[in-house]
Design an enzyme around this catalytic site. Structure first.
Site: not given
Length: 246
Positions: A141, A155
């Site tokens: 990501s 995350y």
């Protein structure tokens, strides 16, 4: 002849969204493709049947990426079904949002188990079947490099951990000609983060391009890295994020 004819691929987390787009693209490029799913059995079976009906080779395998033994079994099942393994795409991931003051230890541990540990487990298992010139590609990501809103610490940590893992793995596997890379998408239009969802206005305000990406654009990037043209790219974390990190 398609660029991946004769190759065997396994996609962790391939029944929907970005994972399903990757499965379809690699099959279209000639690969035999297995993919895992956790609970969306109907979607997984439908995707498998669609690809087989179109003349492709596909295999859906139920496996929870949080379960190391299930991941290992999925790798073994892929190699047994198709005679080996050339390409591993680690796409499975979870997004647990919450302040460090409130996020539970169970959510923290699950994030690490799926977003980081499963990458290591699957890669280690795949290397038992992968010959020289193989490919390992992780779907990470853009938040590995930039976390511009509150609640995403865990995350972001899990995705940035893959940067170090990939650099080290590239060194370990370079003598075998196996490349290891991260693909770091920005906001992509999927059912988990739709382009017309609650988060979209805030995301678009952070981007250079005034739109979300598509799952097919990510799949195109993965297909390039999986193919013969990308043999000199390894140890890299490559961003495809519409300028989110610009």
């Amino acid at each position: 002849m398609s660029s991946l004819t004769g190759k065997v691929a396994l996609i962790q987390g391939g029944s929907r969204g970005i994972g399903a787009a990757i499965v379809k693209r690699l099959v279209a490029d000639g690969a035999s493709v297995a993919f895992t799913y956790v609970s969306s059995a109907a979607k997984a079976e439908a995707l498998q049947n669609e690809l087989i009906a179109g003349g492709g080779k596909a295999l859906a395998i139920q496996a929870d990426s949080a379960d190391a033994q299930a991941v290992q079994r999925a790798v073994a099942a892929t190699a047994e079904a198709f005679g080996g393994l050339d390409i591993l795409v680690n796409n499975a991931g979870v997004l647990a949002l919450g302040s460090v003051e409130d996020l539970s230890l169970a959510e923290f541990d699950k994030t690490l188990a799926i977003n980081v540990r499963s990458v290591f487990v699957a890669s280690q298992a795949a290397l038992q079947h992968m010959g020289n010139g193989g490919r390992i590609i992780n779907i990470s990501s853009t938040n590995a490099d930039r976390m511009p809103f509150a609640g995403g610490a865990t995350y972001a940590m899990s995705k940035s951990a893959l940067i170090g893992l990939v650099k080290g793995m590239a060194r370990d596997l370079g003598p075998r000609g196996i490349t290891v890379n991260n693909v770091q998408p920005g906001p992509v239009d999927t059912d988990m983060n739709p382009a017309d969802g609650e988060m979209a206005p805030g995301m678009l305000g952070l981007m250079a391009l005034d739109r979300y990406g598509t799952a097919e654009e990510i799949a195109d990037f993965v297909a390039y890295l999986a193919g013969p043209q990308a043999g000199y790219i390894t140890g890299a974390s490559l961003t495809i994020d519409g300028g989110f990190g610009a």
